[in-house]
Design an enzyme around this catalytic site. Sequence first.
Site, PDB file in Angstrom:
ATOM      1  N   HIS A  68      -5.971   2.438   1.050  1.00 47.23           N
ATOM      2  CA  HIS A  68      -5.328   3.634   1.616  1.00 47.23           C
ATOM      3  C   HIS A  68      -6.124   4.263   2.767  1.00 47.23           C
ATOM      4  O   HIS A  68      -5.567   4.586   3.814  1.00 47.23           O
ATOM      5  CB  HIS A  68      -5.133   4.698   0.538  1.00 47.23           C
TER       6      HIS A  68
ATOM      7  N   ASP B 141       0.894  -1.153   0.000  1.00 49.96           N
ATOM      8  CA  ASP B 141       0.000   0.000   0.000  1.00 49.96           C
ATOM      9  C   ASP B 141       0.936   1.207   0.000  1.00 49.96           C
ATOM     10  O   ASP B 141       1.558   1.496   1.023  1.00 49.96           O
ATOM     11  CB  ASP B 141      -0.868  -0.006   1.262  1.00 49.96           C
ATOM     12  N   HIS B 142       1.036   1.882  -1.125  1.00 48.61           N
ATOM     13  CA  HIS B 142       2.077   2.919  -1.195  1.00 48.61           C
ATOM     14  C   HIS B 142       1.816   4.071  -0.219  1.00 48.61           C
ATOM     15  O   HIS B 142       2.728   4.807   0.134  1.00 48.61           O
ATOM     16  CB  HIS B 142       2.281   3.410  -2.634  1.00 48.61           C
TER      17      HIS B 142
END
Length: 524
Positions: A275, A212-213
């Site tokens: 996110h 999950d950036h």
Amino acid sequence: MDGWRNRDEAVEVRTKAPDLGLSFEACLLERDPEPCTIVIVGASGDLTSRKLLPALYDLFLRGALPDPFLIVGCARTEMRDEDFRERTKEALSGRAGLDLSRWPHFASSLHYRPVKYDEPSSFMKLAADLRELSQKFQVNGNRIFYLAIPPALYGTTAELLGKSGLSAGQDFGEGWARIVVEKPFGRDLDSAIQLDRSLHEFFKEDQIFRIDHYLAKETVQNILMFRFANAIFEPVWNRNYIDHVSITAAESLGVEHRAGYYEQSGVLRDMFQNHMMQLLALVAMEPPSIFEAERVRDEKAKVYRALRPFPVERLQDYLVLGQYGAGKVQGRPVPGYRQEPGVSPDSLTPTFAMMKILLDNWRWQGVPFFLSSGKRLGEKRTEIVIHFKEVPHSMFRRTLDEEIQANRLILGIYPEEKISLTFQTKNPGARVCLRSVTMDFHYHQNYRGPVLDAYEKVLLDCMLGDQMLFWRQDGVELCWSFLTPILEECETCGFRAQMLLPYESGSWGPEAVRNLSGEMPGQR
Ligand code: BG6
């Protein structure tokens, strides 16, 4: 290996961080990654050229890649090593201020092997080639398989990697083997469980890195430090002092060239299942006893377990969905979502959502969390705002004509990476007047060292085997358990079209969000 000290950035890196008394290298790497091969499956795609190769090159320039290291690109396209190197150089060359002085060294570690994603023999050949390359360049057989391919191919690719012996790693006297997958992890609870089964058939949980950036963003990581390394905030971080919390990820961009994917996912799958849920967990979780990947992930899972299910018969009391129409963003006219290339003219895909979330636990009982995210909003802004309760009694009510504004703490993630606290002070002058002032901390204040981009950070953590910033399967499933009934209701109910409220591009979403939270997402 040379480590940080002998590489080109040494001058910058050795400077002391004035406020902390720590050298920058001490903040950048906890330990050196072991020699390894990074195998990018899907190397001819957009993610590889836009994110992965630039991130690897930057890590190389910073001296953060192991020595030796290899990057092996794989995709269906037939290409020679030289062609892959040329493509990589092209992908890098659009960037401002690019330092190509050490390109030849980096280029020599780039290799390419074509693979057919459905052919076992192709993966057997890849396995043989990787063994040969490992021996030749002495990278100990350590391998990371980064799946930069459409999610529909994750399962079969993991299976073919496994069947060709590439997942076995240490069990077979080779180095370690890790697999990296990007969201979406399924499109509902059942498909997420199915995907996980396919991955687990050949890889163990500690070999799987679900990216999950958002978690790799510096300011997102900072939330835990801010909460748990300061004694003054934690005592007020609960239902006694906090009125509500807003978590906003607003984007000014539209769907761009991703209609094929977005039409199937919409904002809830694209932003909320991953996110937004991670941001929620970081704000709401209890302090773990130790800052260690499993303990942190345990605490996040407890937050997801506490999510109060939405009463689907009263969905509108908890959820507002919207879809952007034509409008102006930063003065430029833009088309509506249904006019975007690849989007159906009668699409019912939501591009905006605001959700009112309640957590059934001691700390947060009764405190609403308003999560909102949307495309084509007024500006790109990602932030968490903690709205504290109003003072219990205003002794100034006779002298002031306006209400006293409650304190607010803003954790800015984008564009301003900052923490700011608003509070009331006396306005100078003879009259009793209050004014709201802000105390700001800018994240990069007094820091001149290098900052890792989100993809650099996740790649580095994969090499180090550190799972802290990656999803664990229980978290994925708990979030899907919460969202799946909501998605099913939204997608099958008879008033689907009525639920989807239009909003003008460049605005802050449908006006109806005011009925949910009392304010628009971008408003403070
Ligand atoms: C991605 C979504 O995961 O995150 C995109 O698929 C979205 O739709 C992007 O634009 C937002 O990320 P960032 O880092 O730009 O806030």
